[in-house]
Design an enzyme around this catalytic site. Structure first.
Site, short mmCIF file in Angstrom:
data_model
loop_
_atom_site.label_atom_id
_atom_site.label_comp_id
_atom_site.label_asym_id
_atom_site.label_seq_id
_atom_site.Cartn_x
_atom_site.Cartn_y
_atom_site.Cartn_z
N LYS A 115 0.84 -1.20 0.00
CA LYS A 115 0.00 0.00 0.00
C LYS A 115 0.88 1.25 0.00
O LYS A 115 0.59 2.21 -0.72
CB LYS A 115 -0.93 -0.01 1.22
N GLN A 121 -4.32 -1.92 10.13
CA GLN A 121 -4.12 -3.15 9.36
C GLN A 121 -4.59 -4.37 10.17
O GLN A 121 -4.08 -4.65 11.25
CB GLN A 121 -2.64 -3.31 8.98
N ASP A 180 -10.62 2.79 5.35
CA ASP A 180 -10.94 1.37 5.15
C ASP A 180 -12.45 1.14 5.07
O ASP A 180 -12.90 0.08 4.65
CB ASP A 180 -10.38 0.55 6.32
#
Ligand code: NAP
Length: 291
Positions: free
Chosen positions: A49, A93, A116
Site C-alpha cells: 500500500k 491493518q 478502510d
C-alpha cells in the site's frame, strides 16, 4: 471461454486518474497505517500500500506496535491521529491480536478519516445508500470489476459466498442498492448454508469470498455467469521454489469454460482493493480540505 476481467489493468487506470487529480491538490493527501505485531502478510500488505501510494503522490507513514500493546496505548495513538490536521486518512491493518482489540481499534478511528470503511458509521451510510461515507475497499473494487463488464445486471441474481463484514456483507449490500449498475436480487451463503450449489447455479453474478481453495467448480456455475473470485489461499506446490501457490476460491480452469466473465487470482480483486484505498484517501483529503 470466459472473458478475463483484468483487475491489474483496471486498477492501473484508476490509480493514474487519482494521480492526475492529486497533482492539482494544494498538498499531498496523507494516510497513516497502524500495524500491530509482525504478521508477515500484514507487513507485506502495508508495504504494498505504501509503495503504490508513493507512486501516485500520497504521503504515508506506518506506526508499528508490539503484539502485546496495551489497548489504551493503541487507542491513545489513534486518538492523536484523529486530531492531527496533517493526517487525512487512518488505516488499521487487520488482523489485530484479538477480535476485541480489532473491534475497539476500528471503532476508535474518526469516521471522516476511516479510509478502510469499517467504522459502524460508514457501514451504516452504506446501508442507507448514502454517498457521504467511505465504502470498504474490497467490495468497492469488486463493484468496479463488475461494472467493467458492461453487463446490465438489474433484476438479475447475485449470490455471495461469505458474509464477513469486510467482504461478503458489504458487497452483497452494494449489489442490492437501487442504483443502475446494481439493483440485483441478492442471496448470501455462509458456512451453515445447505445445498449451496443449488444457490450458486442460479447466480448471474457469483462472488466467492470464503477462503476455501478452488471450492467453486464448473458444475456449480450457471452458464454465462459473471464470476468474481475474492479468495486468496496458499496451496502447497513442490514444483516451484517457494513451495506454494496462491489460488482463489474458484477452480479457474474449470469455471472459465462456463462463465462469461471471470477474475483471475492473482491480478483480479487484489489490485482493486489497493486502488479503492487510494481513492478513499483522496476522498478523505477532499472532505478534510473542503469541509
Ligand atoms: P472470513 O472473515 O473468514 O469469512 C469467510 C466467510 O465465508 C464467512 O462468512 C464464512 O461463513 C463463509 N464460509 C466459510 N465456509 C463456507 C462454505 N463452505 N460455504 C459458504 N460460505 C462459507 O474471510 P474474509 O475476510 O471475508 O475473506 C474471504 C477470502 O477473501 C479469504 O480468502 C481472504 O484472504 C480473501 N480476501 C481477499 C481480499 C482481496 O483484496 N483480494 C480482501 C479481503 C479478503 P460463517 O460466517 O458462517 O463463518
Amino acid at each position: 471461454m470466459a472473458n478475463i476481467i483484468d483487475g491489474k489493468a483496471i486498477s492501473r487506470k484508476i490509480l493514474m486518474d487519482i494521480k492526475e487529480l492529486i497533482q492539482t491538490c494544494a498538498r499531498p493527501p496523507c494516510a497513516v497505517f497502524v500495524r500491530v505485531g509482525e504478521d508477515p502478510a500484514s507487513v507485506i500488505y502495508v508495504n504494498q500500500k505504501q509503495k503504490i501510494a508513493a507512486e501516485i503522490g500520497i504521503k504515508t507513514s506506518t506506526i508499528v506496535f508490539p503484539r502485546d500493546v496495551k489497548l489504551g496505548e493503541l487507542l491513545g495513538a489513534i486518538d492523536r491521529l484523529n486530531g492531527d490536521s496533517e493526517v487525512d486518512g487512518i488505516l488499521i491493518q487487520a488482523p489485530l491480536p484479538t477480535a476485541a482489540i480489532q473491534e475497539a481499534a476500528f471503532a476508535a478511528v474518526a469516521p471522516h478519516k476511516d479510509i478502510d470503511g469499517f467504522h459502524a458509521q460508514n457501514l451504516g451510510l452504506l446501508c442507507q445508500e448514502s454517498d457521504r461515507g467511505f465504502l470498504p475497499c474490497t467490495p468497492a473494487g469488486i463493484v468496479e470489476l463488475v461494472r467493467s463488464t458492461g453487463v446490465n445486471l438489474e433484476g438479475k441474481h447475485t449470490v455471495v459466498l461469505g458474509r464477513s463484514l469486510i467482504v461478503g456483507k458489504p458487497v452483497g449490500l452494494l449489489m442490492l442498492q437501487k442504483k443502475a449498475f446494481a439493483n440485483t436480487t441478492v442471496t448470501f451463503c455462509h458456512s451453515k448454508s445447505e445445498n449451496i450449489a443449488n444457490h450458486t447455479r442460479e447466480a448471474d453474478l457469483l462472488i466467492a469470498a470464503m477462503g476455501h481453495p478452488r471450492a467453486v467448480t464448473a458444475d456449480g456455475v450457471k452458464p454465462g455467469a459473471i464470476v468474481i473470485d475474492v479468495g486468496i489461499n496458499r496451496v502447497a506446490d513442490g514444483s516451484i521454489p517457494k513451495g506454494y501457490r496462491v489460488v482463489g476460491d474458484v477452480d479457474f480452469e474449470g469455471v472459465e469454460k462456463v462463465a462469461s466473465f471471470i477474475t483471475p487470482v492473482p491480478d483480479g480483486v487484489g489490485p482493486m482493493t489497493i486502488a479503492m484505498l487510494m481513492k478513499n484517501t483522496l476522498q478523505a483529503y477532499q472532505n478534510h480540505v473542503y469541509r
